[in-house]
Motif scaffolding. Structure first.
Motif, PDB file in Angstrom:
ATOM      1  N   ALA A   6       0.825  -1.212   0.000  1.00 14.53           N
ATOM      2  CA  ALA A   6       0.000   0.000   0.000  1.00 14.53           C
ATOM      3  C   ALA A   6       0.858   1.260   0.000  1.00 14.53           C
ATOM      4  CB  ALA A   6      -0.931  -0.011   1.207  1.00 14.53           C
ATOM      5  N   ALA A   7       2.088   1.147   0.514  1.00 13.08           N
ATOM      6  CA  ALA A   7       2.999   2.295   0.551  1.00 13.08           C
ATOM      7  C   ALA A   7       3.752   2.480  -0.768  1.00 13.08           C
ATOM      8  CB  ALA A   7       3.995   2.127   1.690  1.00 13.08           C
ATOM      9  N   GLY A   8       3.436   1.660  -1.762  1.00 17.31           N
ATOM     10  CA  GLY A   8       4.039   1.835  -3.073  1.00 17.31           C
ATOM     11  C   GLY A   8       5.273   0.993  -3.325  1.00 17.31           C
ATOM     12  N   LYS A   9       5.589   0.075  -2.419  1.00 15.14           N
ATOM     13  CA  LYS A   9       6.749  -0.800  -2.611  1.00 15.14           C
ATOM     14  C   LYS A   9       6.302  -2.125  -3.212  1.00 15.14           C
ATOM     15  CE  LYS A   9       9.605   1.063   1.175  1.00 15.14           C
ATOM     16  NZ  LYS A   9      10.855   1.261   0.440  1.00 15.14           N
ATOM     17  N   ASP A  10       7.239  -2.813  -3.859  1.00 15.39           N
ATOM     18  CA  ASP A  10       6.930  -4.128  -4.397  1.00 15.39           C
ATOM     19  C   ASP A  10       8.046  -5.098  -4.056  1.00 15.39           C
ATOM     20  OD1 ASP A  10       9.032  -3.693  -6.191  1.00 15.39           O
ATOM     21  OD2 ASP A  10       7.708  -3.218  -7.872  1.00 15.39           O
ATOM     22  N   ILE A  11       8.001  -6.280  -4.647  1.00 15.58           N
ATOM     23  CA  ILE A  11       8.946  -7.330  -4.290  1.00 15.58           C
ATOM     24  C   ILE A  11      10.387  -6.913  -4.545  1.00 15.58           C
ATOM     25  CG2 ILE A  11       8.871  -8.498  -6.536  1.00 15.58           C
ATOM     26  CD1 ILE A  11       8.874 -11.165  -4.946  1.00 15.58           C
ATOM     27  N   ASN A  12      10.595  -6.040  -5.515  1.00 16.71           N
ATOM     28  CA  ASN A  12      11.961  -5.601  -5.810  1.00 16.71           C
ATOM     29  C   ASN A  12      12.557  -4.779  -4.672  1.00 16.71           C
ATOM     30  OD1 ASN A  12      12.239  -6.483  -8.775  1.00 16.71           O
ATOM     31  ND2 ASN A  12      10.279  -5.397  -8.729  1.00 16.71           N
ATOM     32  N   ASP A  13      11.709  -4.054  -3.960  1.00 20.07           N
ATOM     33  CA  ASP A  13      12.181  -3.285  -2.807  1.00 20.07           C
ATOM     34  C   ASP A  13      12.508  -4.186  -1.620  1.00 20.07           C
ATOM     35  OD1 ASP A  13      11.702  -0.509  -3.856  1.00 20.07           O
ATOM     36  OD2 ASP A  13       9.642  -1.254  -3.940  1.00 20.07           O
ATOM     37  N   LEU A  14      11.945  -5.398  -1.630  1.00 20.36           N
ATOM     38  CA  LEU A  14      12.112  -6.293  -0.489  1.00 20.36           C
ATOM     39  C   LEU A  14      13.193  -7.349  -0.701  1.00 20.36           C
ATOM     40  CD1 LEU A  14       8.360  -6.733   0.463  1.00 20.36           C
ATOM     41  CD2 LEU A  14      10.014  -5.127   1.387  1.00 20.36           C
ATOM     42  N   LEU A  15      13.802  -7.370  -1.885  1.00 19.68           N
ATOM     43  CA  LEU A  15      14.965  -8.237  -2.064  1.00 19.68           C
ATOM     44  C   LEU A  15      16.069  -7.777  -1.119  1.00 19.68           C
ATOM     45  CD1 LEU A  15      15.327  -8.599  -5.950  1.00 19.68           C
ATOM     46  CD2 LEU A  15      14.450 -10.298  -4.345  1.00 19.68           C
ATOM     47  N   ARG A  16      16.694  -8.688  -0.406  1.00 19.31           N
ATOM     48  CA  ARG A  16      17.777  -8.332   0.512  1.00 19.31           C
ATOM     49  C   ARG A  16      19.119  -8.460  -0.198  1.00 19.31           C
ATOM     50  NH1 ARG A  16      17.317  -8.918   5.848  1.00 19.31           N
ATOM     51  NH2 ARG A  16      15.181  -8.377   5.299  1.00 19.31           N
ATOM     52  N   GLU A  17      19.913  -7.407  -0.156  1.00 20.69           N
ATOM     53  CA  GLU A  17      21.260  -7.488  -0.715  1.00 20.69           C
ATOM     54  C   GLU A  17      22.150  -8.239   0.268  1.00 20.69           C
ATOM     55  OE1 GLU A  17      24.903  -4.499  -1.222  1.00 20.69           O
ATOM     56  OE2 GLU A  17      23.215  -3.937  -2.514  1.00 20.69           O
ATOM     57  N   VAL A  18      22.577  -9.417  -0.135  1.00 20.82           N
ATOM     58  CA  VAL A  18      23.443 -10.243   0.701  1.00 20.82           C
ATOM     59  C   VAL A  18      24.901  -9.863   0.486  1.00 20.82           C
ATOM     60  CG1 VAL A  18      24.196 -12.619   1.156  1.00 20.82           C
ATOM     61  CG2 VAL A  18      21.774 -12.124   0.741  1.00 20.82           C
ATOM     62  N   LEU A  19      25.304  -9.746  -0.772  1.00 15.41           N
ATOM     63  CA  LEU A  19      26.646  -9.308  -1.141  1.00 15.41           C
ATOM     64  C   LEU A  19      26.557  -8.247  -2.219  1.00 15.41           C
ATOM     65  CD1 LEU A  19      28.599 -12.714  -1.361  1.00 15.41           C
ATOM     66  CD2 LEU A  19      28.655 -11.054   0.498  1.00 15.41           C
ATOM     67  N   PRO A  20      27.343  -7.174  -2.113  1.00 19.90           N
ATOM     68  CA  PRO A  20      28.416  -7.010  -1.119  1.00 19.90           C
ATOM     69  C   PRO A  20      27.925  -6.702   0.291  1.00 19.90           C
ATOM     70  CG  PRO A  20      28.251  -5.054  -2.471  1.00 19.90           C
ATOM     71  CD  PRO A  20      27.333  -6.068  -3.102  1.00 19.90           C
ATOM     72  N   GLY A  21      26.771  -6.050   0.437  1.00 23.85           N
ATOM     73  CA  GLY A  21      26.238  -5.782   1.755  1.00 23.85           C
ATOM     74  C   GLY A  21      27.051  -4.761   2.523  1.00 23.85           C
ATOM     75  N   PRO A  22      26.634  -4.471   3.769  1.00 26.81           N
ATOM     76  CA  PRO A  22      27.327  -3.474   4.578  1.00 26.81           C
ATOM     77  C   PRO A  22      28.642  -3.996   5.149  1.00 26.81           C
ATOM     78  CG  PRO A  22      25.596  -4.491   5.865  1.00 26.81           C
ATOM     79  CD  PRO A  22      25.465  -5.036   4.467  1.00 26.81           C
ATOM     80  N   SER A  23      29.510  -3.064   5.513  1.00 22.59           N
ATOM     81  CA  SER A  23      30.762  -3.438   6.173  1.00 22.59           C
ATOM     82  C   SER A  23      30.479  -3.876   7.609  1.00 22.59           C
ATOM     83  CB  SER A  23      31.737  -2.251   6.191  1.00 22.59           C
ATOM     84  OG  SER A  23      32.037  -1.848   4.873  1.00 22.59           O
ATOM     85  N   PRO A  24      31.287  -4.773   8.153  1.00 18.55           N
ATOM     86  CA  PRO A  24      31.076  -5.199   9.544  1.00 18.55           C
ATOM     87  C   PRO A  24      31.187  -4.026  10.508  1.00 18.55           C
ATOM     88  CG  PRO A  24      32.603  -6.668   8.413  1.00 18.55           C
ATOM     89  CD  PRO A  24      32.402  -5.485   7.516  1.00 18.55           C
ATOM     90  N   PRO A  25      30.391  -3.986  11.555  1.00 18.36           N
ATOM     91  CA  PRO A  25      30.490  -2.921  12.549  1.00 18.36           C
ATOM     92  C   PRO A  25      31.729  -3.116  13.414  1.00 18.36           C
ATOM     93  CG  PRO A  25      28.915  -4.558  13.266  1.00 18.36           C
ATOM     94  CD  PRO A  25      29.339  -4.956  11.887  1.00 18.36           C
ATOM     95  N   PRO A  26      32.192  -2.074  14.101  1.00 12.63           N
ATOM     96  CA  PRO A  26      33.336  -2.221  15.010  1.00 12.63           C
ATOM     97  C   PRO A  26      33.075  -3.306  16.044  1.00 12.63           C
ATOM     98  CG  PRO A  26      32.800   0.107  14.699  1.00 12.63           C
ATOM     99  CD  PRO A  26      31.694  -0.682  14.051  1.00 12.63           C
ATOM    100  N   GLY A  27      34.020  -4.210  16.183  1.00 17.53           N
ATOM    101  CA  GLY A  27      33.867  -5.288  17.155  1.00 17.53           C
ATOM    102  C   GLY A  27      32.993  -6.426  16.692  1.00 17.53           C
ATOM    103  N   GLY A  28      32.394  -6.291  15.515  1.00 17.18           N
ATOM    104  CA  GLY A  28      31.587  -7.379  14.973  1.00 17.18           C
ATOM    105  C   GLY A  28      30.216  -7.532  15.586  1.00 17.18           C
ATOM    106  N   GLU A  29      29.786  -6.577  16.407  1.00 13.96           N
ATOM    107  CA  GLU A  29      28.469  -6.630  17.035  1.00 13.96           C
ATOM    108  C   GLU A  29      27.723  -5.328  16.730  1.00 13.96           C
ATOM    109  OE1 GLU A  29      27.230  -9.166  18.902  1.00 13.96           O
ATOM    110  OE2 GLU A  29      29.041 -10.402  18.918  1.00 13.96           O
ATOM    111  N   ALA A  30      26.410  -5.432  16.589  1.00 11.57           N
ATOM    112  CA  ALA A  30      25.585  -4.246  16.350  1.00 11.57           C
ATOM    113  C   ALA A  30      24.161  -4.537  16.785  1.00 11.57           C
ATOM    114  CB  ALA A  30      25.620  -3.847  14.875  1.00 11.57           C
TER     115      ALA A  30
END
Length: 301
Positions: free
Chosen positions: A269-293
């Motif tokens: 209803a907010a105008g998003k579709d399945i393409n907006d909900l695909l999760r980017e696995v790689l490359p993805g975000p950089s690890p946070p400091p200490g490996g925890e977030a």
């Protein structure tokens, strides 16, 4: 070459089939389908054919819904391990990688990594310490929680779903151990892994406040350390219908369910579709400091 993921397409629903039809082409990218595509061959055929049409490579692991025996669709419905192997053959007919195939080296963005679909099921061990295995299902029933699996997911030829789970855990544990020896980088170090499973590998990733006792059907404690132990860069799962990103000990955990229509209709209803909900696995975000977030909710993609 990016790698995307989505799970729990539940193509028995027309609403979700229409959503899948809107998937846009990614001719150089990869797609992970991490279980619960649907219950029938038709659902699998639809997901695999469209996935392969739009993506260079497709990886799949089964969820509980693929394993259901549906007499209405198949009067002589196959069960258990036979149903799983049948789904594997359907996937292979479309050139889709399955847990029964060799793991695949990925040299796209975020690589090199080894893409490793697995299949572990569950053994009812995601429960409080004071609840015994014998009491587990009755404990869930106290809050009117009983998974459809109890009636439609048969463990044949194993005596129980627990036994099937433990056999699968042992088999894929050995496969992952061997992969750490066989796939190395230029320095001789084991390649990082993208570990794909329908069920969460860790109990602390299970957060379903509306049906908390459904945790029984959500995994096994036997895989608790697999992310760290097998050098996972990312662990991808579904099943919970609670999209989120977690960081645990330097490992990123992605729950990437689409879910039932009622669970994502506000997003549509907010105008998003399945393409907006695909999760980017790689490359993805950089690890946070200490490996925890802190955990990040991903309901809106």
């Amino acid at each position: 070459m990016k790698l995307y993921a989505i799970g729990d397409l539940h193509l028995s629903y027309e609403y979700n089939r229409k959503a899948l039809a809107e998937l846009k082409p990614h001719p150089e990218d990869g797609l992970i389908l991490c279980g619960d595509v649907g219950e029938t061959d038709e659902h699998l055929e639809l997901a695999f054919s469209l996935g392969k049409r739009h993506f260079k490579q497709v990886f799949w692991c089964p969820g509980n819904h693929e394993l259901y025996s549906v007499p209405a669709a198949q009067p002589d419905a196959i069960k258990g391990e036979e149903k799983y192997q049948h789904c594997v053959e359907v996937a292979r007919e479309h050139g889709v990688h399955t847990p029964e195939d060799d793991f695949v080296r990925w040299d796209g963005e975020g690589g090199p990594v080894l893409i490793a679909p697995i299949f572990t099921l569950y053994d009812y061990s995601f429960r409080p310490d004071h609840v015994t295995r014998a009491e587990a299902v009755s404990w869930a029933e106290e809050t009117d929680t009983v998974a459809t699996d109890e009636f439609m997911l048969h463990p044949d030829p194993y005596p129980s779903r627990d036994a099937w789970c433990h056999a699968l855990v042992g088999r894929f544990e050995k496969k992952l151990e061997q992969a750490r020896k066989d796939f190395t980088n230029d320095d001789g170090e084991p390649l990082p892994i993208v570990l794909i499973n329908h069920w969460p590998l860790r109990e602390d990733l299970v957060y379903i406040p509306r049906v908390p006792r459904f945790s029984l059907w959500c995994g096994t404690k036997k895989t608790e350390d697999w992310g760290k132990r097998f050098g996972a860069k990312v662990v991808v799962s579904g099943h919970l219908h609670v999209p989120r990103t977690d960081w645990k000990g330097g490992v990123r955990y992605e729950e990437c369910s689409l879910g039932y229509p009622r669970q994502w209709q506000d997003i549509r209803a907010a105008g998003k579709d399945i393409n907006d909900l695909l999760r980017e696995v790689l490359p993805g975000p950089s690890p946070p400091p200490g490996g925890e977030a802190d955990m990040e909710w991903r309901r809106w993609g």
